[in-house]
Design a protein around this motif. Sequence first.
Motif, PDB file in Angstrom:
ATOM      1  N   SER A 182      39.073  42.215  34.629  1.00 32.56           N
ATOM      2  CA  SER A 182      40.205  42.903  34.004  1.00 32.56           C
ATOM      3  C   SER A 182      41.502  42.133  34.165  1.00 32.56           C
ATOM      4  O   SER A 182      42.470  42.373  33.434  1.00 32.56           O
ATOM      5  CB  SER A 182      40.355  44.307  34.587  1.00 32.56           C
ATOM      6  OG  SER A 182      40.639  44.224  35.991  1.00 32.56           O
ATOM      7  N   THR A 183      41.548  41.202  35.108  1.00 34.43           N
ATOM      8  CA  THR A 183      42.710  40.321  35.277  1.00 34.43           C
ATOM      9  C   THR A 183      42.223  38.952  35.718  1.00 34.43           C
ATOM     10  O   THR A 183      41.274  38.834  36.503  1.00 34.43           O
ATOM     11  CB  THR A 183      43.710  40.871  36.313  1.00 34.43           C
ATOM     12  OG1 THR A 183      44.768  39.905  36.507  1.00 34.43           O
ATOM     13  CG2 THR A 183      43.042  41.118  37.649  1.00 34.43           C
ATOM     14  N   GLY A 196      44.043  38.115  42.374  1.00 31.68           N
ATOM     15  CA  GLY A 196      44.243  39.474  41.890  1.00 31.68           C
ATOM     16  C   GLY A 196      43.047  40.346  42.207  1.00 31.68           C
ATOM     17  O   GLY A 196      42.021  39.890  42.746  1.00 31.68           O
ATOM     18  N   HIS A 197      43.162  41.637  41.821  1.00 38.69           N
ATOM     19  CA  HIS A 197      42.119  42.601  42.152  1.00 38.69           C
ATOM     20  C   HIS A 197      41.554  43.191  40.868  1.00 38.69           C
ATOM     21  O   HIS A 197      41.989  44.256  40.397  1.00 38.69           O
ATOM     22  CB  HIS A 197      42.688  43.686  43.070  1.00 38.69           C
ATOM     23  CG  HIS A 197      43.323  43.135  44.303  1.00 38.69           C
ATOM     24  ND1 HIS A 197      42.605  42.437  45.261  1.00 38.69           N
ATOM     25  CD2 HIS A 197      44.618  43.137  44.725  1.00 38.69           C
ATOM     26  CE1 HIS A 197      43.414  42.062  46.222  1.00 38.69           C
ATOM     27  NE2 HIS A 197      44.652  42.456  45.925  1.00 38.69           N
ATOM     28  N   PRO A 198      40.598  42.502  40.259  1.00 37.29           N
ATOM     29  CA  PRO A 198      40.112  42.903  38.934  1.00 37.29           C
ATOM     30  C   PRO A 198      38.990  43.934  39.018  1.00 37.29           C
ATOM     31  O   PRO A 198      38.271  44.031  40.018  1.00 37.29           O
ATOM     32  CB  PRO A 198      39.578  41.576  38.384  1.00 37.29           C
ATOM     33  CG  PRO A 198      39.025  40.902  39.601  1.00 37.29           C
ATOM     34  CD  PRO A 198      39.967  41.265  40.730  1.00 37.29           C
ATOM     35  N   ASP A 199      38.835  44.690  37.929  1.00 35.69           N
ATOM     36  CA  ASP A 199      37.574  45.380  37.696  1.00 35.69           C
ATOM     37  C   ASP A 199      36.599  44.312  37.213  1.00 35.69           C
ATOM     38  O   ASP A 199      36.917  43.523  36.306  1.00 35.69           O
ATOM     39  CB  ASP A 199      37.728  46.464  36.643  1.00 35.69           C
ATOM     40  CG  ASP A 199      38.688  47.565  37.076  1.00 35.69           C
ATOM     41  OD1 ASP A 199      38.950  47.667  38.292  1.00 35.69           O
ATOM     42  OD2 ASP A 199      39.183  48.306  36.203  1.00 35.69           O
ATOM     43  N   VAL A 200      35.420  44.284  37.826  1.00 35.89           N
ATOM     44  CA  VAL A 200      34.429  43.259  37.489  1.00 35.89           C
ATOM     45  C   VAL A 200      33.270  43.941  36.779  1.00 35.89           C
ATOM     46  O   VAL A 200      32.655  44.881  37.319  1.00 35.89           O
ATOM     47  CB  VAL A 200      33.927  42.527  38.754  1.00 35.89           C
ATOM     48  CG1 VAL A 200      32.898  41.465  38.375  1.00 35.89           C
ATOM     49  CG2 VAL A 200      35.088  41.906  39.509  1.00 35.89           C
ATOM     50  N   ASN A 201      32.979  43.505  35.578  1.00 36.75           N
ATOM     51  CA  ASN A 201      31.907  44.090  34.784  1.00 36.75           C
ATOM     52  C   ASN A 201      30.816  43.051  34.539  1.00 36.75           C
ATOM     53  O   ASN A 201      31.088  41.902  34.196  1.00 36.75           O
ATOM     54  CB  ASN A 201      32.445  44.583  33.440  1.00 36.75           C
ATOM     55  CG  ASN A 201      31.323  45.119  32.549  1.00 36.75           C
ATOM     56  OD1 ASN A 201      30.831  44.410  31.676  1.00 36.75           O
ATOM     57  ND2 ASN A 201      30.915  46.361  32.795  1.00 36.75           N
ATOM     58  N   VAL A 202      29.573  43.486  34.734  1.00 40.00           N
ATOM     59  CA  VAL A 202      28.399  42.654  34.462  1.00 40.00           C
ATOM     60  C   VAL A 202      27.481  43.479  33.559  1.00 40.00           C
ATOM     61  O   VAL A 202      27.166  44.647  33.871  1.00 40.00           O
ATOM     62  CB  VAL A 202      27.667  42.253  35.748  1.00 40.00           C
ATOM     63  CG1 VAL A 202      26.402  41.487  35.407  1.00 40.00           C
ATOM     64  CG2 VAL A 202      28.573  41.419  36.631  1.00 40.00           C
ATOM     65  N   THR A 235      30.124  48.188  36.544  1.00 41.52           N
ATOM     66  CA  THR A 235      31.510  47.829  36.785  1.00 41.52           C
ATOM     67  C   THR A 235      31.888  48.165  38.226  1.00 41.52           C
ATOM     68  O   THR A 235      31.668  49.302  38.679  1.00 41.52           O
ATOM     69  CB  THR A 235      32.459  48.578  35.835  1.00 41.52           C
ATOM     70  OG1 THR A 235      32.138  48.252  34.478  1.00 41.52           O
ATOM     71  CG2 THR A 235      33.914  48.203  36.114  1.00 41.52           C
ATOM     72  N   PHE A 236      32.410  47.148  38.939  1.00 36.62           N
ATOM     73  CA  PHE A 236      33.015  47.374  40.247  1.00 36.62           C
ATOM     74  C   PHE A 236      34.529  47.442  40.042  1.00 36.62           C
ATOM     75  O   PHE A 236      35.119  46.596  39.363  1.00 36.62           O
ATOM     76  CB  PHE A 236      32.685  46.232  41.209  1.00 36.62           C
ATOM     77  CG  PHE A 236      31.269  46.249  41.700  1.00 36.62           C
ATOM     78  CD1 PHE A 236      30.742  47.365  42.325  1.00 36.62           C
ATOM     79  CD2 PHE A 236      30.452  45.133  41.531  1.00 36.62           C
ATOM     80  CE1 PHE A 236      29.430  47.364  42.782  1.00 36.62           C
ATOM     81  CE2 PHE A 236      29.145  45.133  41.986  1.00 36.62           C
ATOM     82  CZ  PHE A 236      28.623  46.258  42.614  1.00 36.62           C
ATOM     83  N   TRP A 237      35.155  48.440  40.641  1.00 31.02           N
ATOM     84  CA  TRP A 237      36.583  48.629  40.463  1.00 31.02           C
ATOM     85  C   TRP A 237      37.379  47.731  41.410  1.00 31.02           C
ATOM     86  O   TRP A 237      37.046  47.599  42.607  1.00 31.02           O
ATOM     87  CB  TRP A 237      36.959  50.088  40.734  1.00 31.02           C
ATOM     88  CG  TRP A 237      36.403  51.033  39.702  1.00 31.02           C
ATOM     89  CD1 TRP A 237      36.063  50.733  38.417  1.00 31.02           C
ATOM     90  CD2 TRP A 237      36.121  52.418  39.899  1.00 31.02           C
ATOM     91  NE1 TRP A 237      35.599  51.838  37.768  1.00 31.02           N
ATOM     92  CE2 TRP A 237      35.633  52.902  38.656  1.00 31.02           C
ATOM     93  CE3 TRP A 237      36.242  53.304  40.970  1.00 31.02           C
ATOM     94  CZ2 TRP A 237      35.254  54.231  38.484  1.00 31.02           C
ATOM     95  CZ3 TRP A 237      35.894  54.633  40.792  1.00 31.02           C
ATOM     96  CH2 TRP A 237      35.392  55.095  39.562  1.00 31.02           C
ATOM     97  N   GLY A 238      38.431  47.155  40.900  1.00 30.57           N
ATOM     98  CA  GLY A 238      39.283  46.327  41.734  1.00 30.57           C
ATOM     99  C   GLY A 238      39.977  47.125  42.823  1.00 30.57           C
ATOM    100  O   GLY A 238      40.058  46.697  43.978  1.00 30.57           O
ATOM    101  N   VAL A 239      40.488  48.315  42.447  1.00 28.68           N
ATOM    102  CA  VAL A 239      41.132  49.220  43.408  1.00 28.68           C
ATOM    103  C   VAL A 239      40.504  50.583  43.187  1.00 28.68           C
ATOM    104  O   VAL A 239      40.924  51.344  42.284  1.00 28.68           O
ATOM    105  CB  VAL A 239      42.661  49.272  43.202  1.00 28.68           C
ATOM    106  CG1 VAL A 239      43.295  50.196  44.241  1.00 28.68           C
ATOM    107  CG2 VAL A 239      43.253  47.862  43.301  1.00 28.68           C
TER     108      VAL A 239
END
Length: 888
Positions: A47-48, A53-59, A194-198
């Motif tokens: 997401s960034t 930074g602290h992104p949402d990571v999608n696979v 999706t893993f959330w950044g925060v």
Amino acid sequence: MRTTITAVRLRALAALCVALIAALAATATARAGEFGLEPDSFTASLSTAQAGGHPDVNVRFTLRNAAVDPSDPYYGMVRFKPFGIAESVVVDLPPGLVGDPTAAPRCPASAFPRCDLATQIGTVRLRTGLADEMWSPVFNVVPSQGAPAEFGFTAAGLLTVRLQVEVRSGGDYGLRTIIDSLPAIAPLIENDLTFWGVPADPSHDAMRGRACADLFGMGVNCGDEEGGNAATTPRAPFMTNATVCGPQPPVTLAVSEYANPGRPATAEAALPPLTGCDRLAFPATGRARATAPQAGAPSGYEVELTVPQNTDPDGIATPQLRQAVVQLPAGTVVSPAVADGLATCSDAQLALGAAGPVACPAASKIGEVSIDSPLLTQPLVGGVFLADPTPAQLLRLVLVAERDGVRLKLPGRIDADPVSGRLTATFDENPQLPFRSLRLTLKGGQRAVLANSRQCGPAESRFELTPYGGGAAAVSTDAFEVAGPCPAGFAPTLSAGSASAAAGAASPFTLTFGRGDGDDLLRSIDVALPAGVMPRIGEVPRCAEAQTVTGTCGEQSRVGSAQASAGPGAQPFGLPGRVYVAGAYRGAPYSLVIVVPAQAGPFDLGTVVVRAAVFVDLHTAALRIVSDPLPTILKGIPLQIRSVRIAIDRAGFMVNPTSCAPRAVGAAIAAAGGAVANASVRYQAAGCGSLPYTPRLRVVVGGRGRTAPRKPTALTATLVQPAGQAASRSVRLELPKAINARLEIVRRACSQAAYDAGSCGAAARIGSGAAVTSLLRDPLRGPAFFVRNPARALPDIVVQLRGDVAIDLIGKVTIRGGQLTTTFDTIPDVPLSRFSLTLPASSSPVGVASSGLCTRAARNARARQTLRAQNGKLVQRAAKLSIAGCKK
């Protein structure tokens, strides 16, 4: 707010349709093609793209599948079927892209899958052979034993999945997520995770708690009660980007099927390039302390690197440490004492480049390490191991730390300045994993790895810590005080002596000199042995000159052994060696070659060769041994030599004096700082009175045509003596009045200065001499001169004996009452089997009396002989002259 996932309707429906599910599963998994991934279906996104930074990571990925034929009896309930049943999914993230499982509470294993929403760290959407769409929260679960992190989710009561997280230990230390044993009852077709950044960020409230499924094409959708839950925990970053800008390594995927697990379907997905490295901050610092900060003493050392982590969810994470260069204080050096009992660990035992455990010998462990990482609830702990040296690198360290299935192996090198020995440790290309502190403790005690500076005062270390991301290194210094007592002065010790004190006997001779911890370092020694302590040098072949340089002398030249001790503290390290005899060196007729292989435990520092010139006193034959400078540092390892012991112990080689007068072994011992200390040890032989003394002195005068009155005559004096007796100390010969002095010869004497310069002319030469001793292979020979001595009225007879060594025998000449007397009263304490002095008629200082030599009176004339031994025994006799040249 709802705190659990109920989904009552879905679970009830699942319970009623178990039999139908089994049938549907069998239908859905019928093969219609090869198992694999749909083309271009594997994607990964952030997401960034801000570095740190602290992104949402999608696979996301989709397995190959086909639509169900409308004629199928279950068409409408199952619209798609995969070409195989997926068993496991492995996703590898690029190094530096990490998740912090401590950023959210963990769901207890006993509660899973009914987990509190506070433990949700992401969401997953699935498509299976039974459902077009299944949504579930992804929970942060208390990991199984030996795992750093674990996540899980459930869907419609049909799928309960645990995601195990590993660190690719021994490789690039990136994160790996593994799903094993996927439920075959609902074959996987599509996964969107999706893993959330925060996780606690309000932007995720709509998906917080969402759990629903569209089963069997029945159109069961998520109701209003699904999702829409606010966070109950503080905002904290969970996912963090790497801090290296530019293109990133890809995310990789491997999906295996039950039918053929050995041939997984694989794919790669690109992530966007990271940017914004100029915004990274790296406030890292270092600290170093000696655990026993006494000057010059062995000591343990603690080194700590601190990297404060930015935990602001709206901020940018601290970059990871790429390279650490730690320069220890000047004067802090490797202690040679550590080598005693030390071992190293091979690369195979360390399993470098692999994830397996180390199998290093206990003696290769030289310290402890602890790494506090924000990714783990407890620090990683382990040991500091000394690795095998290589031709290019003598000192290699590997830090091994582990916890909860994470095993770090951090190889480093220690470079020692070849002149000063100052140490610099470098750990390069470290894992892209965050840590708050790394603490390394090297063992202390008398066998400590390091020794403190010998200078009191501040000891400053320097740290250069370079981050990933191309930013400038963080440079810091840290100092501690080296305390006293501080090394001062120079008061070395000396001991020496023969193993047996028996006069005239063969006996090993040993000399040891050393210093205390508080003394300056040793540099060299100049030893004066007592007169009469002599080697049978003629019995030993000399070491060839070329071999003296390399220290490869043959055993035939060996005359003794050496033992050096090196290092500070009460337990210095011992280095054994050998002593050889070699030829002329630095103006001396002989030399000793002391060869010490510097095998310090597992380290080969080369071969130390120290040569010492052996001078022989011109008048007393006493030995003086002058060493070359002792080595101070080898391959950057300061030796700090504490003592040197030389034992000349070849059988029958060293001979004791035959005089029991008190004497001394004297030495001038030089320090590295320039000071010179004089030391001496009393030496005295014993049992001299038991030595016999039966010399024979024969004097021959005359010769053909040399017996007439007032004719110059030749004279030959020969002294012989059996072996095993006391050596002569003085010989006095008083010629009868039948022999006159020739004053004109006396007047032709040369000056002492001319003699010393080697310029006495033929006029001053009066004869020649020769000496035979068991100590030398060949006799000593040379001319005899008249040399004026300012202290005496008449010149001295100086017999210049030359050969392997140079000896001047001095005879004092007197004339009283017409009688000519010569006294040699400074004869060296050397076993002479034969000595002869020949004075030819042409240059002899003696002449025939007026009556001639062939008269009865001359034949009966007697020469008075007084011979005194080194042990004090006296032989006096009045012996007839042997007259040559008279008719029978």
